[in-house]
Design a protein around this motif. Structure first.
Motif, PDB file in Angstrom:
ATOM      1  N   TYR A 117      96.085  50.390 -13.185  1.00 49.94           N
ATOM      2  CA  TYR A 117      96.680  50.132 -11.869  1.00 49.94           C
ATOM      3  C   TYR A 117      98.204  50.088 -11.852  1.00 49.94           C
ATOM      4  CZ  TYR A 117      91.880  48.935 -10.891  1.00 49.94           C
ATOM      5  OH  TYR A 117      90.518  48.986 -10.762  1.00 49.94           O
ATOM      6  N   GLY A 118      98.815  49.907 -13.003  1.00 50.79           N
ATOM      7  CA  GLY A 118     100.268  49.821 -13.056  1.00 50.79           C
ATOM      8  C   GLY A 118     100.785  48.396 -13.042  1.00 50.79           C
ATOM      9  N   ASP A 119     100.138  47.536 -12.250  1.00 50.30           N
ATOM     10  CA  ASP A 119     100.562  46.137 -12.179  1.00 50.30           C
ATOM     11  C   ASP A 119      99.458  45.285 -11.538  1.00 50.30           C
ATOM     12  OD1 ASP A 119     101.010  45.879  -9.180  1.00 50.30           O
ATOM     13  OD2 ASP A 119     102.447  47.465  -9.623  1.00 50.30           O
ATOM     14  N   PRO A 120      99.549  43.965 -11.701  1.00 47.84           N
ATOM     15  CA  PRO A 120      98.515  43.065 -11.177  1.00 47.84           C
ATOM     16  C   PRO A 120      98.363  43.086  -9.656  1.00 47.84           C
ATOM     17  CG  PRO A 120      99.744  41.955 -12.896  1.00 47.84           C
ATOM     18  CD  PRO A 120     100.472  43.239 -12.596  1.00 47.84           C
ATOM     19  N   CYS A 121      99.445  43.258  -8.902  1.00 44.15           N
ATOM     20  CA  CYS A 121      99.310  43.252  -7.441  1.00 44.15           C
ATOM     21  C   CYS A 121      98.508  44.453  -6.946  1.00 44.15           C
ATOM     22  CB  CYS A 121     100.683  43.178  -6.771  1.00 44.15           C
ATOM     23  SG  CYS A 121     101.469  41.555  -6.940  1.00 44.15           S
ATOM     24  N   THR A 122      98.663  45.586  -7.595  1.00 44.72           N
ATOM     25  CA  THR A 122      97.857  46.760  -7.229  1.00 44.72           C
ATOM     26  C   THR A 122      96.395  46.516  -7.583  1.00 44.72           C
ATOM     27  OG1 THR A 122      99.785  48.171  -7.605  1.00 44.72           O
ATOM     28  CG2 THR A 122      97.633  49.260  -7.517  1.00 44.72           C
ATOM     29  N   ALA A 123      96.134  45.909  -8.731  1.00 44.07           N
ATOM     30  CA  ALA A 123      94.758  45.564  -9.112  1.00 44.07           C
ATOM     31  C   ALA A 123      94.161  44.546  -8.136  1.00 44.07           C
ATOM     32  CB  ALA A 123      94.722  45.012 -10.543  1.00 44.07           C
ATOM     33  N   TRP A 124      94.970  43.569  -7.718  1.00 45.56           N
ATOM     34  CA  TRP A 124      94.506  42.547  -6.778  1.00 45.56           C
ATOM     35  C   TRP A 124      94.167  43.182  -5.421  1.00 45.56           C
ATOM     36  CZ3 TRP A 124      92.045  38.531  -5.604  1.00 45.56           C
ATOM     37  CH2 TRP A 124      92.321  37.726  -4.510  1.00 45.56           C
ATOM     38  N   LYS A 125      94.984  44.124  -4.962  1.00 49.69           N
ATOM     39  CA  LYS A 125      94.687  44.820  -3.704  1.00 49.69           C
ATOM     40  C   LYS A 125      93.367  45.559  -3.795  1.00 49.69           C
ATOM     41  CE  LYS A 125      99.489  45.285  -2.367  1.00 49.69           C
ATOM     42  NZ  LYS A 125     100.663  46.154  -2.405  1.00 49.69           N
ATOM     43  N   LYS A 126      93.121  46.199  -4.929  1.00 51.66           N
ATOM     44  CA  LYS A 126      91.842  46.892  -5.162  1.00 51.66           C
ATOM     45  C   LYS A 126      90.696  45.883  -5.097  1.00 51.66           C
ATOM     46  CE  LYS A 126      88.767  49.622  -7.292  1.00 51.66           C
ATOM     47  NZ  LYS A 126      88.188  50.824  -6.831  1.00 51.66           N
ATOM     48  N   TRP A 127      90.866  44.730  -5.756  1.00 57.22           N
ATOM     49  CA  TRP A 127      89.828  43.706  -5.763  1.00 57.22           C
ATOM     50  C   TRP A 127      89.556  43.212  -4.339  1.00 57.22           C
ATOM     51  CZ3 TRP A 127      88.379  38.998  -4.182  1.00 57.22           C
ATOM     52  CH2 TRP A 127      87.278  38.422  -4.805  1.00 57.22           C
ATOM     53  N   GLN A 128      90.570  43.032  -3.536  1.00 57.68           N
ATOM     54  CA  GLN A 128      90.395  42.546  -2.167  1.00 57.68           C
ATOM     55  C   GLN A 128      89.602  43.534  -1.312  1.00 57.68           C
ATOM     56  OE1 GLN A 128      94.683  41.741  -1.688  1.00 57.68           O
ATOM     57  NE2 GLN A 128      94.057  39.698  -0.962  1.00 57.68           N
ATOM     58  N   GLN A 130      87.330  45.875  -2.591  1.00 61.73           N
ATOM     59  CA  GLN A 130      86.000  46.192  -3.117  1.00 61.73           C
ATOM     60  C   GLN A 130      85.322  45.060  -3.895  1.00 61.73           C
ATOM     61  OE1 GLN A 130      86.210  49.979  -5.136  1.00 61.73           O
ATOM     62  NE2 GLN A 130      86.535  51.016  -3.202  1.00 61.73           N
ATOM     63  N   ARG A 131      86.025  43.960  -4.113  1.00 64.75           N
ATOM     64  CA  ARG A 131      85.501  42.812  -4.847  1.00 64.75           C
ATOM     65  C   ARG A 131      85.252  43.111  -6.327  1.00 64.75           C
ATOM     66  NH1 ARG A 131      87.700  40.415  -1.232  1.00 64.75           N
ATOM     67  NH2 ARG A 131      86.624  39.353   0.425  1.00 64.75           N
ATOM     68  N   TRP A 132      85.969  44.089  -6.838  1.00 65.01           N
ATOM     69  CA  TRP A 132      86.002  44.382  -8.267  1.00 65.01           C
ATOM     70  C   TRP A 132      87.263  45.187  -8.531  1.00 65.01           C
ATOM     71  CZ3 TRP A 132      85.988  49.509  -9.804  1.00 65.01           C
ATOM     72  CH2 TRP A 132      85.542  50.440  -8.857  1.00 65.01           C
ATOM     73  N   TYR A 133      87.645  45.267  -9.778  1.00 63.78           N
ATOM     74  CA  TYR A 133      88.821  46.068 -10.137  1.00 63.78           C
ATOM     75  C   TYR A 133      88.581  46.789 -11.439  1.00 63.78           C
ATOM     76  CZ  TYR A 133      90.490  42.863 -13.822  1.00 63.78           C
ATOM     77  OH  TYR A 133      90.626  42.135 -14.961  1.00 63.78           O
TER      78      TYR A 133
END
Length: 133
Positions: A117-128, A130-133
């Motif tokens: 993802y490049g960074d945690p905020c991008t991973a967190w947006k993905k999680w929000q 789809q509820r997974w990353y």
């Protein structure tokens, strides 16, 4: 707390702080390597270890906030978290994770986030989304 005779080491852990007292003969010897300190810190306070570890990626405090939210939802920062419906395990809930120690789990999780993802905020947006990353 563990006490030993005067020639031995006294180790005390207090809320993520490791205090090492040594005999006078050991005073000039290095107490612990950086690796050993990180190992103990990750076990006592995984969030604090992660906060220090993200510095190697040049991520700012906002990235740490996203990481806390992400792994808070994934595992509640429990290094023994075991997903019963998949092979995800540990703090980062990585599929097929075999590491049992939080330091290794955090290091693996940070490498995965950077690679995927490049960074945690991008991973967190993905999680929000789809509820997974």
């Amino acid at each position: 707390m563990q006490k030993q005779n005067k020639q031995k080491t006294l180790l005390v852990t207090v809320t993520g702080l490791l205090i090492v007292l040594v005999s006078p003969a050991q005073a000039n010897a290095p107490l612990m390597s950086q690796k050993q300190i990180a190992f103990h810190l990750a076990l006592e306070n995984p969030k604090k270890y992660a906060q220090n570890a993200i510095k190697a990626y040049n991520w700012d405090k906002s990235q740490y906030v996203c990481l806390c939210q992400l792994w808070g939802k994934e595992s509640a920062w429990n290094y023994k978290a075991d997903n019963p419906t998949s092979s995800a395990y540990g703090i980062a809930q990585m599929l097929g994770e075999k590491a049992k120690h939080p330091k290794k789990q955090i290091d693996n999780g940070l490498r995965y986030i950077e690679h995927r993802y490049g960074d945690p905020c991008t991973a967190w947006k993905k999680w929000q989304r789809q509820r997974w990353y």
